[in-house]
Design an enzyme around this catalytic site. Sequence first.
Site, mmCIF file in Angstrom:
data_model
loop_
_atom_site.group_PDB
_atom_site.id
_atom_site.type_symbol
_atom_site.label_atom_id
_atom_site.label_comp_id
_atom_site.label_asym_id
_atom_site.label_seq_id
_atom_site.Cartn_x
_atom_site.Cartn_y
_atom_site.Cartn_z
ATOM 1 C CE LYS A 10 42.340 37.085 30.880
ATOM 2 N NZ LYS A 10 42.574 35.721 31.314
ATOM 3 C CG ASP A 136 41.144 38.482 34.817
ATOM 4 O OD1 ASP A 136 42.165 38.579 35.513
ATOM 5 O OD2 ASP A 136 40.772 37.430 34.269
#
Length: 340
Positions: A10, A136
């Site tokens: 990401k 995350d």
Amino acid sequence: MATSVRSFGKINLGLKIGPLREDGFHELRTIYQTIALSDTVRVDVSKGVGIEIVCKDNRVPCDESNTCWRVADRILRSLKTRGKIRIAIEKRLPVQGGVGAASSNAVATMMALEKELKQQLPPEERLRIASEVGSDLPLFLMGGTVLGTGRGEQVYPLEDLPSFHCVIATPKVGVSTPAAFADWDKKWPAKPAKSTDQKLTDLKLTDPGSSDRISMFSRTVYEWLNGSYTPTGVPSKGWDRAEALLLDLVRTGIENDFESVVFPKYPAIREVKRALEHSGAKYVSLSGSGSTVYGLFADQESAATAAHKLTESDVPAQATVTLPREEYWKELFPGRVNAA
Ligand code: C5P
């Protein structure tokens, strides 16, 4: 048989750091965007007990501190089952680079292990385990364009952005996330309580207000994502829309707060940002707390040229694309393979 899962990375499209909370985490706001670069995580379950992690990259810990290990352990407990779990990680994403590799590997382990055990965790249990293991992780249970709030673990799917060409460059500098947060706290000490004898100048030296910055982020994001939907002729689909969104992203000035503490400490990372800007990137930013810097490009050719140039100057870089949600889920399972 073993189950292989692609573990995508990401980037952060803007990141605002808010107040330090009582639990030691910082409130934050960010937009996560998955990218097409990936590691592969392969899980197989046999008779016996124990969790074994295998990875050729010696920067990846193979003990209980590994996020994959921690997820696997929690899943076994949650499903009240046993087995000998072998998790093989094939690295292509930068290690500790701010692209969420360890978090993504852990979620890939979750997907693969569920398949191998032929059992599914309820969605709320998946989310609980993911957010317990790290801030995350939950974003990877969604993929695509995701709004992150809380300590980053509260995730909301946003309308997917179109796919952008992108370069991921990771200078060979290790940035510790907790240290970057600590540097931020030093730079912006919590606003002292207003006292009657406090001078105005004291107040000016302190943070303009972390809560204010957080709400400003919401406004800029709103402005950005709505800007390209105006009925003024901006196309709502295809690459033209992508280009319009990129230009708007620059115009709205969405930034990553970590840059202001990471760049002064590691000038080499700032240099990579400059190099990407000079290579024609429309938008360049640090991802997470770095050291990865990404650039978004209007076309594939300039992205490839920029990645090549950086690699030649000894900065590992790869050209890729951002990965919308539908593609993320389509490409997650490359197919079942035979165990080695
Ligand atoms: O949740 P995660 O394991 O990624 O967090 C690693 C460390 O980063 C935390 O222990 C904390 O020091 C810091 N952190 C923070 N605020 C956040 C996320 C992480 O201070 N929102």
